[in-house]
Design an enzyme around this catalytic site. Structure first.
Site, PDB file in Angstrom:
ATOM      1  N   ARG A  59      32.495  38.490  36.356  1.00 65.34           N
ATOM      2  CA  ARG A  59      33.132  37.227  36.737  1.00 65.34           C
ATOM      3  C   ARG A  59      33.209  37.068  38.256  1.00 65.34           C
ATOM      4  O   ARG A  59      33.054  35.971  38.789  1.00 65.34           O
ATOM      5  CB  ARG A  59      34.546  37.150  36.134  1.00 65.34           C
ATOM      6  CG  ARG A  59      35.190  35.811  36.412  1.00 65.34           C
ATOM      7  CD  ARG A  59      36.420  35.517  35.569  1.00 65.34           C
ATOM      8  NE  ARG A  59      36.583  34.071  35.483  1.00 65.34           N
ATOM      9  CZ  ARG A  59      37.717  33.440  35.743  1.00 65.34           C
ATOM     10  NH1 ARG A  59      38.785  34.110  36.090  1.00 65.34           N
ATOM     11  NH2 ARG A  59      37.774  32.130  35.653  1.00 65.34           N
ATOM     12  N   HIS A  63      31.910  33.852  40.402  1.00 63.79           N
ATOM     13  CA  HIS A  63      32.753  33.089  41.330  1.00 63.79           C
ATOM     14  C   HIS A  63      32.169  33.109  42.738  1.00 63.79           C
ATOM     15  O   HIS A  63      32.233  32.123  43.468  1.00 63.79           O
ATOM     16  CB  HIS A  63      34.187  33.644  41.341  1.00 63.79           C
ATOM     17  CG  HIS A  63      35.019  33.123  40.212  1.00 63.79           C
ATOM     18  ND1 HIS A  63      36.251  32.541  40.384  1.00 63.79           N
ATOM     19  CD2 HIS A  63      34.771  33.070  38.883  1.00 63.79           C
ATOM     20  CE1 HIS A  63      36.732  32.163  39.204  1.00 63.79           C
ATOM     21  NE2 HIS A  63      35.861  32.484  38.284  1.00 63.79           N
ATOM     22  N   ASN A  91      42.384  32.609  40.268  1.00 59.51           N
ATOM     23  CA  ASN A  91      42.123  33.976  40.703  1.00 59.51           C
ATOM     24  C   ASN A  91      42.668  35.034  39.770  1.00 59.51           C
ATOM     25  O   ASN A  91      42.514  36.212  40.022  1.00 59.51           O
ATOM     26  CB  ASN A  91      42.745  34.190  42.096  1.00 59.51           C
ATOM     27  CG  ASN A  91      44.257  34.043  42.054  1.00 59.51           C
ATOM     28  OD1 ASN A  91      44.823  33.762  41.002  1.00 59.51           O
ATOM     29  ND2 ASN A  91      44.908  34.246  43.168  1.00 59.51           N
ATOM     30  N   HIS A 188      31.134  35.263  28.498  1.00 58.23           N
ATOM     31  CA  HIS A 188      32.429  35.313  27.802  1.00 58.23           C
ATOM     32  C   HIS A 188      32.406  36.195  26.554  1.00 58.23           C
ATOM     33  O   HIS A 188      33.333  36.158  25.767  1.00 58.23           O
ATOM     34  CB  HIS A 188      32.902  33.891  27.470  1.00 58.23           C
ATOM     35  CG  HIS A 188      33.293  33.121  28.685  1.00 58.23           C
ATOM     36  ND1 HIS A 188      33.492  31.764  28.695  1.00 58.23           N
ATOM     37  CD2 HIS A 188      33.509  33.529  29.960  1.00 58.23           C
ATOM     38  CE1 HIS A 188      33.823  31.372  29.914  1.00 58.23           C
ATOM     39  NE2 HIS A 188      33.830  32.421  30.704  1.00 58.23           N
TER      40      HIS A 188
END
Ligand code: HEM
Ligand SMILES: *[C@@H]1O[C@H](CO)[C@@H](O)[C@H](O)[C@H]1NC(C)=O
Ligand SMILES: *[C@@H]1O[C@H](CO)[C@@H](O)[C@H](O)[C@H]1NC(C)=O
Ligand SMILES: *[C@@H]1O[C@H](CO)[C@@H](O)[C@H](O)[C@H]1NC(C)=O
Ligand SMILES: *[C@@H]1O[C@H](CO)[C@@H](O)[C@H](O)[C@H]1NC(C)=O
Length: 316
Positions: A59, A63, A91, A188
């Site tokens: 992840r 980001h 976050n 995911h």
């Protein structure tokens, strides 16, 4: 004709490497040939001690790439008046920054000032997938680290409330297609989500339904018992899928059963093209693996920085 062909080829190259430096597989061959295997060892070690590390690294790389390109801007600490990306609102699940610090230290000890933090993160994300039983791909390298990181820019991340057109726009702005969207959402299949990321679907969904009717009823009930109300259970949440440390195609099977967590996961069924891909990936793990690997290479080739940081948390 030849001229037209070469023009379109160079246009394509310009789009892929918008910042002008090309990535390559053998980028550190002469300057730091062991960089990648050192990173792999550090990630392996960390994952052995804490099985939430792989999802965190995957992840973190996503980001990083979605804001200012894959330039390690996500790794910078806030400083003085500047609040950095890692202190911006989405976050919560960004963690395990220490793993990148350890990898950087190990690499610096061998070849100081050579390997960018952005490349270390891109390799670590690949290692995270492999360690979780997912596919391996060769990571193109040569990214540079950026000097800017702003918490306010994290609003540019796609949100779990997004519908298919908002997701499509967010991905296409970064040169990513609907196929990339469906394949990369397969990230995911590992990790954890907090209640806040899916509570819209189980409390006051809309004026006529308290619960999102696309959710499978028993799944909705179990989510409600984990997240009983909007105010409580700030740290509560649930794993992304029942095999949340295994990188497989379960995610797509769950979407088809109404058992995905986010509106943005469910939204993949609302356009014929993306729905078709969800079914394809649910049926064939191999097809998913191939698509995921090639979309990861595409996403991680959005470059942006200009220096090789000495410490991943501060600009030189
Ligand atoms: C399509 C748009 C996407 C949206 C809206 C989205 C949203 C989210 C949200 C809301 C969470 C849970 C955060 C929390 O509550 O702690 C999450 C977790 C996660 N996402 Fe995504 N995501 C997207 C795409 C991606 C992509 C492209 C990847 C990687 C290829 C990815 C990998 C992950 C992973 C591994 C986790 C679990 C993190 C952990 O356990 O620490 N996501 N995502
Ligand atoms: C997340 O952001 C909030 C402010 O939005 C900040 O107070 C918090 O420390 C950040 N958490 C982490 C883990 O960086
Ligand atoms: C998605 O959401 C946007 C913003 O709320 C809205 O304008 C658009 O019509 C929605 N699209 C679909 C397909 O629901
Ligand atoms: C609530 O959502 C359901 C399912 O998406 C939809 O059928 C219904 O029309 C929505 N109601 C309102 C008032 O928007
Ligand atoms: C919300 O849930 C928590 C426990 O999860 C409970 O302590 C709290 O009283 C609840 N708040 C409301 C307003 O129902």
């Amino acid at each position: 004709m030849a001229c037209l062909v070469s023009l379109s080829i160079s246009l394509f190259i310009c789009l892929v490497c918008s910042q002008g430096h090309a990535l390559s597989l053998n980028y550190y061959e002469k300057t730091c040939p062991n960089a990648e295997s050192i990173v792999t060892e550090v990630v392996k070690d960390a994952a052995k001690k804490d099985n939430t590390v792989p999802a965190a690294l995957l992840r973190m790389h996503f980001h990083d790439c979605f804001i200012r390109g894959c330039d390690a801007s996500v790794l910078l600490n806030s400083k003085g008046k500047n609040s950095a990306e890692k202190d911006g609102p989405p976050n919560k699940s960004l963690h395990a920054f220490y793993v990148i610090d350890n990898a950087k230290k190990a690499v610096e000890a061998l070849c100081p000032g050579v390997v960018s933090c952005a490349d270390i993160l891109a390799s670590a994300a690949r290692d995270a997938v492999v360690l979780s039983g997912g596919p391996y791909w060769d990571v193109p390298k040569g990214r540079k680290d950026g000097r800017i990181s702003k918490a306010s820019e994290t609003t540019q991340m796609p949100a779990p409330l997004f519908n298919i057109s908002q997701l499509q726009q967010s991905f296409s702005q970064r040169g990513l297609s609907m196929e990339d969207l469906v394949a990369l959402s397969g990230g995911h299949t590992i990790g954890f989500s907090h209640c806040s990321s899916f509570q819209n679907r189980i409390h006051n969904f809309n004026a006529t339904h308290d619960i999102d009717p696309t959710l499978h009823p028993s799944f909705a009930a179990s989510l409600k018992s984990i997240c009983p109300n909007k105010s409580g259970t700030k740290n509560g949440g649930t794993s992304m899928d029942p095999s949340s440390t295994t990188f497989d195609n379960t995610y797509y099977k769950l979407i088809l059963q109404g058992k995905s967590l986010f509106s943005s996961d469910q939204a993949l069924l609302t356009s014929p093209k993306t729905k078709d891909l969800v079914s394809k990936f649910a049926t064939s793990k191999e097809t998913f693996y191939e698509a995921f690997s090639s979309s990861m290479i595409k996403m991680s080739s959005i470059t942006g920085g200009q220096e090789i940081r000495k410490d991943c948390r501060v600009v030189n």
